[in-house]
Scaffold this motif. Structure first.
Motif, mmCIF file in Angstrom:
data_model
loop_
_atom_site.group_PDB
_atom_site.id
_atom_site.type_symbol
_atom_site.label_atom_id
_atom_site.label_comp_id
_atom_site.label_asym_id
_atom_site.label_seq_id
_atom_site.Cartn_x
_atom_site.Cartn_y
_atom_site.Cartn_z
ATOM 1 N N CYS A 195 0.866 -1.179 0.000
ATOM 2 C CA CYS A 195 0.000 0.000 0.000
ATOM 3 C C CYS A 195 0.901 1.227 0.000
ATOM 4 C CB CYS A 195 -0.890 -0.022 1.245
ATOM 5 S SG CYS A 195 -1.769 1.530 1.502
ATOM 6 N N TYR A 197 0.146 4.255 1.195
ATOM 7 C CA TYR A 197 -0.141 5.263 2.221
ATOM 8 C C TYR A 197 0.677 5.008 3.495
ATOM 9 C CZ TYR A 197 -3.755 6.354 -1.088
ATOM 10 O OH TYR A 197 -4.403 6.691 -2.244
ATOM 11 N N CYS A 199 -0.632 5.365 7.064
ATOM 12 C CA CYS A 199 -1.471 5.564 8.250
ATOM 13 C C CYS A 199 -0.671 5.141 9.503
ATOM 14 C CB CYS A 199 -2.761 4.758 8.132
ATOM 15 S SG CYS A 199 -3.638 5.141 6.607
ATOM 16 N N PHE A 201 -1.189 3.885 12.325
ATOM 17 C CA PHE A 201 -1.474 2.686 13.131
ATOM 18 C C PHE A 201 -1.155 1.388 12.360
ATOM 19 C CE2 PHE A 201 -5.122 3.974 10.684
ATOM 20 C CZ PHE A 201 -5.502 2.798 10.069
ATOM 21 N N CYS A 202 -0.699 1.521 11.113
ATOM 22 C CA CYS A 202 -0.726 0.368 10.197
ATOM 23 C C CYS A 202 0.671 -0.146 9.847
ATOM 24 C CB CYS A 202 -1.440 0.811 8.911
ATOM 25 S SG CYS A 202 -1.639 -0.507 7.714
ATOM 26 N N GLU A 239 -4.758 -4.886 0.105
ATOM 27 C CA GLU A 239 -5.042 -3.733 0.971
ATOM 28 C C GLU A 239 -5.818 -2.690 0.188
ATOM 29 O OE1 GLU A 239 -4.556 -4.035 4.040
ATOM 30 O OE2 GLU A 239 -3.270 -5.791 3.937
HETATM 31 S S1 SF4 Z 1 -4.639 1.515 6.793
HETATM 32 FE FE1 SF4 Z 1 -2.679 0.663 6.024
HETATM 33 S S2 SF4 Z 1 -3.254 -0.486 4.222
HETATM 34 FE FE2 SF4 Z 1 -4.973 0.895 4.663
HETATM 35 S S3 SF4 Z 1 -4.587 2.807 3.506
HETATM 36 FE FE3 SF4 Z 1 -3.632 3.094 5.515
HETATM 37 S S4 SF4 Z 1 -1.489 2.430 5.271
HETATM 38 FE FE4 SF4 Z 1 -2.672 1.574 3.548
#
Ligand code: SF4
Length: 441
Positions: A195, A197, A199, A201-202, A239
């Motif tokens: 992915c 991004y 985030c 927490f991920c 994802e």
């Molecule tokens: S939660 Fe994780 S997998 Fe989903 S968009 Fe955010 S970084 Fe990507």
């Protein structure tokens, strides 16, 4: 003959672990099987899904595992780590000459800890690294401690899709994956990994890029599933099932549409109206979307500012227009939540009316920005007993043993925090509201 077993743990945090399939173990087992002739190397899977964790049944099952030269483990979730460590320990005691090698996201994130439990670790993708392990052991060489590779060096585009014959048919297909749609025969696939991004927490943005299957490989896997398993519907576990680049997403839709597959998957709220329309035409029944929170301040703290409320509402409106059902994914217990987060969430759901909701408790996953810098997020304590790391809580009852493995400072940079008990209460309150409306599955 050199013998290898891939170990699949119990997946104790799922109510029905057999609903999902051990895709990565099947994928790497296939990769190894195709790398050697059948007289040189045999590979099988030892599948403990559905056996209660830390139970006598699990111990008995592990004790029945036959001796192999090499045991491999793919620890995708930290919640499996403790159990996998203990299985490796038992097998090592039973078969002192055996070797034990692990890879997966948890290994990437907790490499030094994993080095204490395995003879070697694979950091990054396993296609080439597992082969290096096998080559070295077969030639009588010694193992390196860590086999490292960058995902960029191993494209996912044309690597062989997982052969499912490592497991009996009932452990590969089921009707539960699509029970809310009349139960067509289903299984899961990944058409991409990673992915783009960040985030906070991920860790499932590992790799932090989107590696997509080539269209021929997608077609070949769907044809194989139809021919051998009579598959009618697939869950895209990617994802981001709808690639932000519309040319790439179109390739996926074409492959699914030509195969006549029903499908569901998860994606981001960035999918456009045109993409959603094409998704529907290709057989899409439902999309899960990580809204995470209805609180703008929390969205900013978790570094998901690219997702505005307008974008979420447009995505939902567009799904409704084209006839795709929506599953909203929320996380409760994130830093900065307002005191009325439960009520605010219910008001949002009443206003937007999605068909389904998946509500998780926040879990500071090892390797995530929030795990690495807990102070910044007002987190006082993180439980390092990975057995307690689970996120799906109180879906079908008000009792859970695991989850919320952390505590906030009483006062965080965003003001007074919730206690663990208050977060549990918020989750229970909304889960029961959802359950009463048939919005959980
Ligand atoms: S939660 Fe994780 S997998 Fe989903 S968009 Fe955010 S970084 Fe990507």
């Amino acid at each position: 003959m050199y013998t290898i077993s891939f170990i699949v743990p119990s997946w104790h945090y799922w109510v029905n672990p057999l609903k999902h399939q051990p895709y990565w173990e099947l994928y790497y087992a296939t990769n190894l099987r195709k790398s050697y002739s059948a007289n040189e190397v045999t590979v099988n899977l030892e599948d403990f899904r559905g056996t209660a964790k830390q139970s006598k049944d699990l111990l008995d099952a592990v004790k029945k595992v036959p001796e192999r030269n090499l045991y491999l483990y793919w620890i995708f979730k930290s919640g499996d780590a403790m159990e996998v460590y203990s299985i490796a320990k038992i097998l090592k005691e039973m078969y002192p000459n055996s070797k034990h090698v692990a890879g997966g996201t948890h290994v990437d994130m907790c490499t030094s800890e994993c080095l204490e439990h395995f003879d070697a670790v694979v950091v990054g993708p396993g296609e080439i690294s597992f082969r290096k392990v096998v080559d070295s052991l077969r030639s009588g060489g010694s193992l390196e401690k860590a086999y490292q590779q960058k995902y960029l060096e191993v494209p996912f585009k044309d690597t062989p899709y997982p052969q499912r014959d490592f497991l009996p048919i009932e452990k590969i297909v089921n009707k539960e994956l699509f029970s809310q749609y009349g139960g067509p025969t289903g299984t899961l696939v990944y058409f991409s990994r990673g992915c783009i991004y960040h985030c906070a927490f991920c860790v499932y943005n590992n790799p932090n890029l989107l590696q997509v299957r080539g269209p021929e490989m997608m077609r070949a896997e769907l044809a194989y599933l139809k021919e051998n398993y009579k598959i009618e519907a697939v869950l895209l576990k990617d994802e981001v099932a709808i690639h932000p680049n519309s040319k790439i997403s179109m390739m996926t839709f074409q492959a699914l549409g030509e195969a006549g597959m029903l499908w569901r998957g998860q994606t981001t709220s960035r999918a456009s109206y045109d993409q959603l329309k094409m998704a529907k035409e290709s057989g899409c029944l439902e999309l899960a979307v990580g809204v995470e929170t209805v609180d703008d301040k929390v969205m900013e703290i978790i570094d998901k500012r690219w997702q505005s409320e307008k974008q979420i509402r447009d995505f939902m409106d567009n799904c409704k227009k084209v006839g795709i059902k929506i599953k909203i994914c929320f996380i409760f217990g994130l830093p900065g939540e307002s005191q009325d987060i439960a009520e605010k969430t219910i008001r949002f759901l009443e206003g937007t009316q999605p068909e389904f909701v998946s509500l998780s408790g926040f879990c500071p996953i090892p390797g995530s920005p929030m795990f690495k810098d807990p102070k910044r997020y007002g987190i006082k304590f993180i439980d390092k007993n990975w057995d307690k790391h689970a996120h799906l809580l109180y879906r079908f009852s008000n009792e859970e043993e695991v989850g919320l493995p952390f505590e906030y400072e009483k006062v965080t940079p965003w003001g007074p925090s919730f206690s663990r008990e208050q977060i549990s209460d918020n989750i229970r309150q909304v889960q029961r509201w959802l359950e009463a409306r048939g919005m959980i599955y």
